[in-house]
Enzyme design. Structure first.
Site, PDB file in Angstrom:
ATOM      1  N   SER A 212       3.943  -0.229  -6.648  1.00 60.27           N
ATOM      2  CA  SER A 212       3.360  -0.925  -5.508  1.00 60.27           C
ATOM      3  C   SER A 212       2.514  -2.069  -6.050  1.00 60.27           C
ATOM      4  CB  SER A 212       2.476   0.030  -4.716  1.00 60.27           C
ATOM      5  OG  SER A 212       1.361   0.380  -5.514  1.00 60.27           O
ATOM      6  N   LYS A 213       1.952  -2.842  -5.138  1.00 61.59           N
ATOM      7  CA  LYS A 213       1.119  -3.979  -5.563  1.00 61.59           C
ATOM      8  C   LYS A 213      -0.001  -3.536  -6.487  1.00 61.59           C
ATOM      9  CE  LYS A 213       1.978  -7.459  -2.237  1.00 61.59           C
ATOM     10  NZ  LYS A 213       1.651  -8.158  -1.047  1.00 61.59           N
ATOM     11  N   ARG A 214      -0.517  -2.371  -6.184  1.00 64.66           N
ATOM     12  CA  ARG A 214      -1.612  -1.821  -6.966  1.00 64.66           C
ATOM     13  C   ARG A 214      -1.209  -1.661  -8.431  1.00 64.66           C
ATOM     14  NH1 ARG A 214      -2.694   3.545  -7.390  1.00 64.66           N
ATOM     15  NH2 ARG A 214      -0.973   3.952  -5.973  1.00 64.66           N
ATOM     16  N   HIS A 215       0.065  -1.367  -8.683  1.00 65.43           N
ATOM     17  CA  HIS A 215       0.527  -1.134 -10.046  1.00 65.43           C
ATOM     18  C   HIS A 215       1.016  -2.394 -10.735  1.00 65.43           C
ATOM     19  CE1 HIS A 215       1.649   2.853  -8.133  1.00 65.43           C
ATOM     20  NE2 HIS A 215       0.831   3.196  -9.092  1.00 65.43           N
TER      21      HIS A 215
END
Ligand code: GLU
Length: 465
Positions: A245-248
């Site tokens: 995800s964007k977080r990663h």
């Protein structure tokens, strides 16, 4: 003689080029380069509702930034509509496709019956011509779709270059729609015609397309086309094993540029996401091309690891040429509204900091201190620029005013000041750092003074004397 390798990257311009797409592009590109082949860029823009010119541009920018140059294209599927329609006409004429007039209501009813019988919902072939079969009369005013005559017997199989042999029974596949009622060709059909026309020899793509492959192979065979080899790359997971995800890091490739990564660090990092060459972790683009093969791609999912990317980035910053780094830093400073010409030559500043920066923005943070009039926070001043420290800086300033501006002489001036005031190195060096750069930690102070230059050092010191 084997045929020239021809690979393609075929993104849909419905969003930015993210890290997964970039890895697919890299592997397709590297395979073509490794075999002196041809790499093609194809923009699959038939989903007009979701495709945007901005996304096309973002893909082109991302590919350029990564240095993944194409030899042919970019081809746009929307510009190839006539070709797809021609092939549909040819298939209708050849009897490998047929018109189907089944209405939505009829399909819904069929689905409900199949579900009631616990069967997999599938089109039942009611409009498929067959010897001795009488077809229904086409209803008035209904625009038909075109369906592919999928083989009814046997199976379709391929030796996936990553996943091994995959075999699907034709009984699992129904006659899928290749042209909608308005005449527009469907996604799976356009891909087939393109791969055929573009002479693709290896289709390297994400494994979210594995389910499309049997249908695509059947159409290729019906067209008498050579079936390419397929390599389906496994997913990239986040560091915690969940979907990226964007977080990663599932962000736009260009975000990595903004975040201060060098493209060669991102390339080296992506190369190791699911592919390996022994234990090699750090290698150049040229080595990668020389080593790249599909045999060493792991069929299991790869995990994204930001620390490793940061580590590689720090490595490549250390290796990078100072002029190039200075250029990168200058544009970053300009974007912040800092005049990159206001300080000493940026080449000498980056040379001081490149061993300790893990990204280009950190390098720019350091360089900014050389270009702007630094104003350390009040607490920092109170803590480090005590009366005793200022007294030492006063005698140091007097020495520096007459010093030859080179490290040995600067060092001597600091040592003489320490001796005069009975102080240890940090007791002079830390206040000096705070006074000239606004921060208590910097690279070796004599080197900092040398790069900052006599006029700037004396002017900055003067404010505290
Ligand atoms: N356009 C597809 C995508 O963006 C790729 C299709 C393919 O590689 O065959 O996922």
């Amino acid at each position: 003689m084997t045929a020239t390798v021809r690979t393609r990257f075929a993104p849909s311009p419905t969003g930015y080029l993210h890290i997964g797409g970039a890895r697919t592009a890299l592997f397709s590109w590297a395979y073509a380069r490794r075999h002196q082949g041809v790499f093609i860029l194809r923009i699959e823009d038939t989903d007009v509702a979701r495709s945007t010119p901005e996304a096309v541009q973002a893909i082109l920018d991302g590919m350029q930034w990564l240095g993944l140059n194409h030899d042919e294209g970019p081809f746009y599927q929307m510009q190839r509509m006539d070709r797809y329609k021609d092939v549909i006409q040819q298939m209708l004429a050849a009897g490998t496709a047929y018109y189907c007039y089944t209405s939505k209501e009829e399909l819904d009813a069929l689905r409900a019956e199949q579900e009631a019988r616990k069967e997999k919902p599938r089109y039942d072939g009611r409009w498929r011509p067959a010897p001795g079969k009488t077809l229904p009369t086409p209803p008035e005013g209904v625009q038909p779709v075109v369906r592919f005559c999928n083989p009814t017997e046997g199976s379709v199989a391929w030796d996936d270059l990553v996943k091994g042999r995959i075999e699907i029974s034709n009984a699992e596949l129904d006659d899928f729609i290749i042209a909608r009622a308005d005449g527009t060709p469907t996604y799976n059909f356009c891909v087939v015609v393109d791969d055929w026309d573009m002479g693709i020899t290896q289709v390297i793509r994400g494994d979210d397309h594995v389910n499309n492959t049997p249908r695509q192979i059947n159409v290729l065979k019906a067209l008498g086309a050579t079936v390419p080899q397929y390599a389906h790359l496994s997913m990239i997971l986040g560091s915690d094993g969940t979907k990226l995800s964007k977080r990663h890091g599932a962000v736009s490739v260009m975000q990595y540029d903004d975040d201060g990564y060098l493209p060669e660090a991102v390339i080296n990092y992506l190369a190791r996401l699911g592919w390996s060459h022994g234990d090699d972790e750090v290698f150049s683009r040229e080595q990668f091309v020389e080593w790249f093969d599909l045999d060493h791609i792991t069929p299991s999912a790869a995990q994204f690891n930001t620390e490793k990317l940061n580590w590689l980035n720090a490595h490549y910053i250390k290796q990078a040429d100072n002029t190039r780094l200075a250029g990168e830093v200058a544009s970053r400073l300009a974007r912040r509204g800092v005049d990159p010409e206001a300080g000493p030559a940026l080449e000498s500043v980056v040379a001081l900091y490149k061993d300790r920066a893990s990204n280009l923005n950190e390098l720019a943070d350091a360089a900014e201190l050389f270009c702007v009039d630094v104003h350390p926070a009040e607490e920092v001043v109170a803590q480090h620029l005590t009366e005793a420290a200022r007294a030492a800086l006063r005698s140091l300033a007097a020495r520096l005013a007459g010093a030859a501006w080179e490290k040995p002489a600067l060092n001597q001036a600091i040592k003489d000041t320490m001796a005069e005031h009975g102080l240890k190195m940090p007791q002079v060096a830390i206040p000096l750092r705070v006074a000239v750069l606004g921060v208590p930690q910097t690279p070796s102070i004599d080197a900092v003074l040398e790069v900052l230059g006599q006029a700037r050092v004396l002017a900055r010191l003067n404010r505290y004397l």
